[in-house]
Write a protein that holds these residues in place. Structure first.
Motif, PDB file in Angstrom:
ATOM      1  N   LEU A  94     -15.033 -32.956 -25.938  1.00 53.82           N
ATOM      2  CA  LEU A  94     -14.466 -32.855 -24.602  1.00 53.82           C
ATOM      3  C   LEU A  94     -13.828 -34.153 -24.138  1.00 53.82           C
ATOM      4  N   ASN A  96     -10.936 -35.533 -25.003  1.00 52.95           N
ATOM      5  CA  ASN A  96      -9.499 -35.483 -24.724  1.00 52.95           C
ATOM      6  C   ASN A  96      -9.054 -34.033 -24.578  1.00 52.95           C
ATOM      7  N   PHE A  97      -7.964 -33.858 -23.860  1.00 51.03           N
ATOM      8  CA  PHE A  97      -7.521 -32.516 -23.483  1.00 51.03           C
ATOM      9  C   PHE A  97      -7.199 -31.660 -24.701  1.00 51.03           C
ATOM     10  N   LYS A  98      -6.563 -32.238 -25.698  1.00 47.86           N
ATOM     11  CA  LYS A  98      -6.123 -31.463 -26.853  1.00 47.86           C
ATOM     12  C   LYS A  98      -7.290 -30.844 -27.603  1.00 47.86           C
ATOM     13  N   ASN A  99      -8.343 -31.642 -27.829  1.00 49.48           N
ATOM     14  CA  ASN A  99      -9.494 -31.145 -28.582  1.00 49.48           C
ATOM     15  C   ASN A  99     -10.417 -30.266 -27.743  1.00 49.48           C
ATOM     16  N   SER A 101      -9.712 -28.586 -24.757  1.00 46.14           N
ATOM     17  CA  SER A 101      -9.178 -27.583 -23.842  1.00 46.14           C
ATOM     18  C   SER A 101      -9.523 -26.160 -24.230  1.00 46.14           C
ATOM     19  N   LEU A 102      -9.475 -25.812 -25.518  1.00 40.80           N
ATOM     20  CA  LEU A 102      -9.719 -24.427 -25.922  1.00 40.80           C
ATOM     21  C   LEU A 102     -11.134 -23.960 -25.578  1.00 40.80           C
ATOM     22  N   VAL A 104     -13.201 -25.289 -23.417  1.00 39.56           N
ATOM     23  CA  VAL A 104     -13.403 -25.399 -21.969  1.00 39.56           C
ATOM     24  C   VAL A 104     -12.751 -24.222 -21.240  1.00 39.56           C
ATOM     25  N   ILE A 105     -11.512 -23.903 -21.613  1.00 43.19           N
ATOM     26  CA  ILE A 105     -10.828 -22.766 -20.987  1.00 43.19           C
ATOM     27  C   ILE A 105     -11.532 -21.472 -21.351  1.00 43.19           C
ATOM     28  N   SER A 318      -4.279 -19.346 -23.016  1.00 49.10           N
ATOM     29  CA  SER A 318      -4.037 -20.786 -23.084  1.00 49.10           C
ATOM     30  C   SER A 318      -3.204 -21.158 -24.305  1.00 49.10           C
ATOM     31  N   PHE A 323      -1.020 -24.564 -23.907  1.00 47.83           N
ATOM     32  CA  PHE A 323      -1.977 -25.585 -23.467  1.00 47.83           C
ATOM     33  C   PHE A 323      -2.806 -26.122 -24.635  1.00 47.83           C
ATOM     34  N   CYS A 324      -3.056 -25.280 -25.620  1.00 49.35           N
ATOM     35  CA  CYS A 324      -3.864 -25.682 -26.771  1.00 49.35           C
ATOM     36  C   CYS A 324      -3.500 -24.789 -27.946  1.00 49.35           C
TER      37      CYS A 324
END
Length: 403
Positions: A94, A96-99, A101-102, A104-105, A318, A323-324
């Motif tokens: 968690l 960074n957004f790239k790793n 995001s999936l 988390v969303i 997403s 987003f990912c």
């Protein structure tokens, strides 16, 4: 980070090795939860059932044994969860957004859709307060069931489920803090938050004495407990005040988490399961009638249908929006199967149940619905994922033969 090797001396531990160590521990913890749950249910409905149920209501000081488990020991559990979240935000999935995001969303969808399904079934009824019950994922159980499939499961799916469960824990903490707190005693809450800020300041001063943080945490727990906000939140707040700097395996945060790892997995969680699955099915209790209760239907539908659909649909959206991205080599049906395992609510769902209702009858039928919904999710997830892994192996063999 290093470990001793039996024959070659010192070898470096890779992230993959650390993850599998964690995975194996969660597998054992999940199996233990199954065993103690069966023991508790059998004992509660045996000739010793009355004495067993009475045991949990015995008073130790100002609280019953059950209250000490649910408010005291579970604060330690949430401290452990908070330390895990801190690590994930600092240097994990968690961070960074790239790793991150999936999962988390996906976790967000896995909370919104189950709560919506429950609310739709219980709209206008007193049971509407239980909408948070089917939103939770039990990391020990879900990872434990996944581990039964062994090395056939791609590493990226294991990481996804673990990160999803961690993000789900964060969501559960937020839900408890905002929706399951009683009338607020603001003076006590301000004192608790003041201690939290003081501990953050001590952290900034580079103080690494564990007793300073633990004693501060106990005082914060006391005032949080008497503030109307559930006391377990103090455990999470304490986690974020503990230093996490330098080498990850040398930080105070890591050392506390490592110390708590097995006590949480093999003592606190099993004890919580024992205490909260002591359910007597005797008397006028009618399983068929209770399973058709709107509360039970909402919990079961939320866990079995809402969880996998919410996670998968939000993840697909997403990815479609850019987003990912889907992990390389992973198919959507495999993601759906793993998401079914997220419907194993158990520990966290039972915990939210205790916060949702005061009525013993509603608590009882909620626990039974959680056990049924979690069991169905475990079976469906295992069967579908096992089928997908066999299909993957078959395609691999056919490809090798074609070469």
């Amino acid at each position: 980070m290093f470990r001793k090797h039996k024959t070659t001396g010192i070898e470096r531990i890779t992230f993959r090795q650390v993850f599998y160590d964690f995975f194996e521990n969660e597998k054992s913890a999940g199996l233990m939860l199954v065993i103690v749950t069966l023991i508790s249910l059998i004992t509660a409905n045996s000739a010793w059932g009355e004495q067993y149920l009475r045991f949990w209501q015995l008073t130790l000081g100002p609280y019953t044994i059950l209250e000490w488990v649910n408010d005291g020991l579970m604060a330690i559990f949430f401290l452990f969860v908070g330390l895990e979240l801190q690590k994930e935000f600092y240097s994990g999935t968690l961070s960074n957004f790239k790793n991150g995001s999936l999962p988390v969303i996906g976790a967000l969808g896995g909370m919104i859709l189950p709560a919506t399904i429950y609310a739709a079934i219980n709209y206008g009824k007193p049971t509407i307060s239980g909408a948070g019950i089917p939103t939770a994922t039990d990391i020990a159980f879900s990872v434990g069931i996944l581990s039964l499939l062994g090395k056939r499961v791609p590493f990226s799916l294991k990481v996804f489920l673990t990160a999803l469960a961690v993000a789900d824990d964060l969501g559960a903490i937020i839900v408890i803090a905002f929706f399951y707190s009683s009338s607020i005693v603001y003076l006590n809450l301000l004192i608790a938050l003041g201690i939290f800020l003081l501990l953050l300041g001590i952290n900034r001063l580079k103080v690494k004495n564990v007793w300073v943080y633990l004693l501060g945490g106990v005082v914060m727990w006391y005032f949080m407990h008497h503030s109307g906000v559930h006391a377990t939140i103090a455990g999470v707040l304490l986690a974020f005040t503990i230093p996490l700097e330098g080498e990850p395996d040398k930080s105070l945060s890591y050392r506390i988490q490592h110390f708590l790892d097995k006590p949480v997995a093999f003592f606190i969680m099993p004890l919580f399961a024992l205490a909260n699955t002591a359910i007597s099915l005797g008397g006028n209790f009618n399983l068929v009638e209770e399973f058709t209760h709107t509360n039970s239907l909402g919990i079961i539908a939320g866990l079995v249908l809402g969880k996998p659909l919410g996670i998968t649909l939000f993840a697909m959206a997403s990815v479609a929006l850019g987003f990912c991205s889907l992990p390389k080599g992973i198919r959507w049906m495999e993601m759906l199967a793993v998401s079914m395992l997220a419907g194993i609510g158990f520990t966290m769902s039972i915990f939210v149940t205790l916060l949702s209702f005061d009525d013993d009858y509603l608590i009882k039928i909620s626990k039974i619905a959680i056990l049924l919904g979690s069991s169905l999710s475990a079976i469906l997830g295992y069967v579908v994922l096992n089928y997908m892994m066999k299909k993957r192996e078959k395609e691999f063999q056919e490809m090798k033969q074609a070469e």
